[in-house]
Design an enzyme around this catalytic site. Structure first.
Site, PDB file in Angstrom:
ATOM      1  N   ARG A 109     -25.293  -0.935  20.987  1.00 54.36           N
ATOM      2  CA  ARG A 109     -26.604  -1.600  20.937  1.00 54.36           C
ATOM      3  C   ARG A 109     -27.309  -1.385  22.257  1.00 54.36           C
ATOM      4  O   ARG A 109     -26.764  -1.704  23.316  1.00 54.36           O
ATOM      5  CB  ARG A 109     -26.423  -3.111  20.738  1.00 54.36           C
ATOM      6  CG  ARG A 109     -25.924  -3.485  19.400  1.00 54.36           C
ATOM      7  CD  ARG A 109     -26.189  -4.934  19.071  1.00 54.36           C
ATOM      8  NE  ARG A 109     -25.931  -5.896  20.126  1.00 54.36           N
ATOM      9  CZ  ARG A 109     -26.178  -7.185  20.006  1.00 54.36           C
ATOM     10  NH1 ARG A 109     -26.717  -7.658  18.903  1.00 54.36           N
ATOM     11  NH2 ARG A 109     -25.902  -8.012  20.988  1.00 54.36           N
ATOM     12  N   ASP A 208     -15.913  -5.492  25.105  1.00 55.64           N
ATOM     13  CA  ASP A 208     -15.489  -5.788  26.478  1.00 55.64           C
ATOM     14  C   ASP A 208     -14.196  -6.595  26.491  1.00 55.64           C
ATOM     15  O   ASP A 208     -13.325  -6.380  27.334  1.00 55.64           O
ATOM     16  CB  ASP A 208     -16.588  -6.560  27.226  1.00 55.64           C
ATOM     17  CG  ASP A 208     -17.697  -5.630  27.714  1.00 55.64           C
ATOM     18  OD1 ASP A 208     -17.470  -4.413  27.762  1.00 55.64           O
ATOM     19  OD2 ASP A 208     -18.780  -6.144  28.031  1.00 55.64           O
TER      20      ASP A 208
HETATM   21  C1  PRP Z   1     -21.021  -4.661  19.149  1.00 52.85           C
HETATM   22  C2  PRP Z   1     -20.200  -4.816  17.894  1.00 52.85           C
HETATM   23  C3  PRP Z   1     -21.089  -4.187  16.853  1.00 52.85           C
HETATM   24  C4  PRP Z   1     -22.474  -4.554  17.331  1.00 52.85           C
HETATM   25  C5  PRP Z   1     -22.980  -5.691  16.503  1.00 52.85           C
HETATM   26  O1  PRP Z   1     -20.914  -3.391  19.663  1.00 52.85           O
HETATM   27  O2  PRP Z   1     -18.928  -4.255  17.963  1.00 52.85           O
HETATM   28  O3  PRP Z   1     -20.938  -2.784  16.745  1.00 52.85           O
HETATM   29  O4  PRP Z   1     -22.341  -4.951  18.707  1.00 52.85           O
HETATM   30  O5  PRP Z   1     -24.282  -6.004  16.837  1.00 52.85           O
HETATM   31  P1  PRP Z   1     -25.501  -5.812  15.820  1.00 52.85           P
HETATM   32  O6  PRP Z   1     -25.062  -6.379  14.505  1.00 52.85           O
HETATM   33  O7  PRP Z   1     -26.611  -6.589  16.442  1.00 52.85           O
HETATM   34  O8  PRP Z   1     -25.819  -4.347  15.727  1.00 52.85           O
HETATM   35  P2  PRP Z   1     -21.642  -2.927  21.007  1.00 52.85           P
HETATM   36  O9  PRP Z   1     -23.029  -2.472  20.702  1.00 52.85           O
HETATM   37  O10 PRP Z   1     -21.489  -4.035  22.014  1.00 52.85           O
HETATM   38  O11 PRP Z   1     -20.845  -1.625  21.430  1.00 52.85           O
HETATM   39  P3  PRP Z   1     -19.365  -1.487  22.028  1.00 52.85           P
HETATM   40  O12 PRP Z   1     -18.397  -1.888  20.932  1.00 52.85           O
HETATM   41  O13 PRP Z   1     -19.280  -0.048  22.334  1.00 52.85           O
HETATM   42  O14 PRP Z   1     -19.250  -2.376  23.228  1.00 52.85           O
HETATM   43  N1  URA Z   2     -21.717  -7.770  19.796  1.00 51.09           N
HETATM   44  C1  URA Z   2     -20.702  -8.501  20.290  1.00 51.09           C
HETATM   45  O1  URA Z   2     -19.686  -7.972  20.763  1.00 51.09           O
HETATM   46  N2  URA Z   2     -20.823  -9.842  20.266  1.00 51.09           N
HETATM   47  C2  URA Z   2     -21.899 -10.464  19.775  1.00 51.09           C
HETATM   48  O2  URA Z   2     -21.949 -11.698  19.767  1.00 51.09           O
HETATM   49  C3  URA Z   2     -22.944  -9.673  19.268  1.00 51.09           C
HETATM   50  C4  URA Z   2     -22.831  -8.324  19.280  1.00 51.09           C
END
Ligand code: PRP
Ligand code: URA
Length: 221
Positions: A109, A208
Site C-alpha cells: 500500500r 512488520d
Molecule cells: C498489508 C496487508 C495487505 C494490505 C491490506 O500489506 O498485508 O496486503 O496491507 O490493506 P488494504 O486492504 O487497505 O489494501 P502492506 O501494504 O502493509 O504490505 P507488506 O505486507 O509488504 O508490508
Molecule cells: N495493513 C496492515 O498490516 N494492518 C492494517 O491494519 C491495515 C493494513
C-alpha cells in the site's frame, strides 16, 4: 456465521481461533510467537475453508485388506499469498496440504494514497484449472485484495476464495461489491479503519510484525 448483506462472506467463530487472534493482536506478542500464531490461525481457517476440497480414491492395503480410500486432489489446488504478510499464512496452508502449488503476488500500500502498488506476480500457467486460495492476513480498505483478484483473473483464474485473518467492515464492503461471487473467509471482523487506514482494534502492521521490520516492533530475534 454468515454476513447478512453478503452471502459469500463467512466469519469463523471457533473459540480456539478467537483465542489465538487475541494473542496475535496483543502488542506484547513478539515476532517469533506472532509468526507461529499466524501459521496456527491459518491452519484453523484453512481447515474450514478447504472443507469442499476435491478427493479421489486410491487403493491402499491396511493390515486387514486392500481397500479404496479418498485422498486429497492436491493438483487441483493453488495457494497464492499476497507478499509480504500472506507468506505467514502460506506456511500454515502448506502444513495442511504439503507440496501444494503456490503462486505469489507482490503488492504494497502506498503510504500516502493507500492505493496498492503491484511489484511481483508469479502464478502457475495452469491456474485456470485450479481452485485458488488467495491469502492475506489483513483486509483493510480492500484495495490490495481487489487488485490481487484482478491479477489472478487476468492470468485466467476461474475459482478463487479469499482467506484473511482480520477484516474491517469497509474492506468487506469494497471486496464484496467488486467480487460478490468470491467466497471470503474471515477470522475476525473488526470495528472500523482509522485515519491511516489501519484496522481498529486490529493488530498494527502485520508484515512488520511477522518480519520484525519496524523499530517499534518487539523482536525476540
Ligand atoms: C498489508 C496487508 C495487505 C494490505 C491490506 O500489506 O498485508 O496486503 O496491507 O490493506 P488494504 O486492504 O487497505 O489494501 P502492506 O501494504 O502493509 O504490505 P507488506 O505486507 O509488504 O508490508
Ligand atoms: N495493513 C496492515 O498490516 N494492518 C492494517 O491494519 C491495515 C493494513
Amino acid at each position: 456465521m454468515t454476513y447478512k448483506k453478503y452471502p459469500n462472506v463467512t466469519i469463523l467463530e471457533h473459540p480456539l481461533l478467537k483465542h489465538k487472534i487475541t494473542k496475535l493482536r496483543d502488542k506484547k506478542t513478539k515476532t517469533n510467537e506472532f509468526k507461529s500464531l499466524v501459521k496456527e490461525i491459518s491452519i484453523l481457517e484453512g481447515y474450514e475453508a478447504l472443507k469442499h476440497l476435491k478427493t479421489h480414491l486410491v487403493e491402499i492395503e491396511t493390515p486387514i485388506e486392500k481397500t479404496m480410500q479418498p485422498v486429497v486432489d492436491r493438483k487441483s489446488l493453488c495457494f497464492v499469498p499476497i507478499l509480504r504478510a500472506g507468506l505467514g499464512m502460506e506456511d500454515g496452508m502448506l502444513e495442511l496440504v504439503p507440496g501444494c502449488t503456490c503462486g505469489h503476488i507482490g503488492l504494497y500500500r502506498d503510504e500516502v494514497t493507500k492505493e496498492p502498488v503491484e511489484y511481483y506476480c508469479k502464478l502457475p500457467s495452469d491456474i485456470a484449472e485450479k481452485d485458488v486460495y488467495l491469502l492475506d492476513p489483513m483486509l483493510a480498505t480492500g484495495g490490495s485484495a481487489i487488485d490481487a483478484v484482478k491479477m489472478l483473473k487476468r492470468h485466467g483464474a476461474q475459482r478463487i476464495t479469499f482467506i484473511c485473518i482480520i477484516a474491517a467492515p469497509e474492506g468487506v464492503e469494497a471486496f464484496c461489491k467488486a467480487n460478490p461471487d468470491i467466497p471470503l473467509v474471515i477470522g475476525a471482523l473488526d470495528r472500523c479503519l482509522n485515519e491511516k487506514a489501519y484496522i481498529v482494534p486490529g493488530l498494527g502492521d502485520c508484515g512488520d510484525r511477522i518480519f520484525g521490520t519496524t523499530s517499534g516492533t518487539t523482536s525476540d530475534h
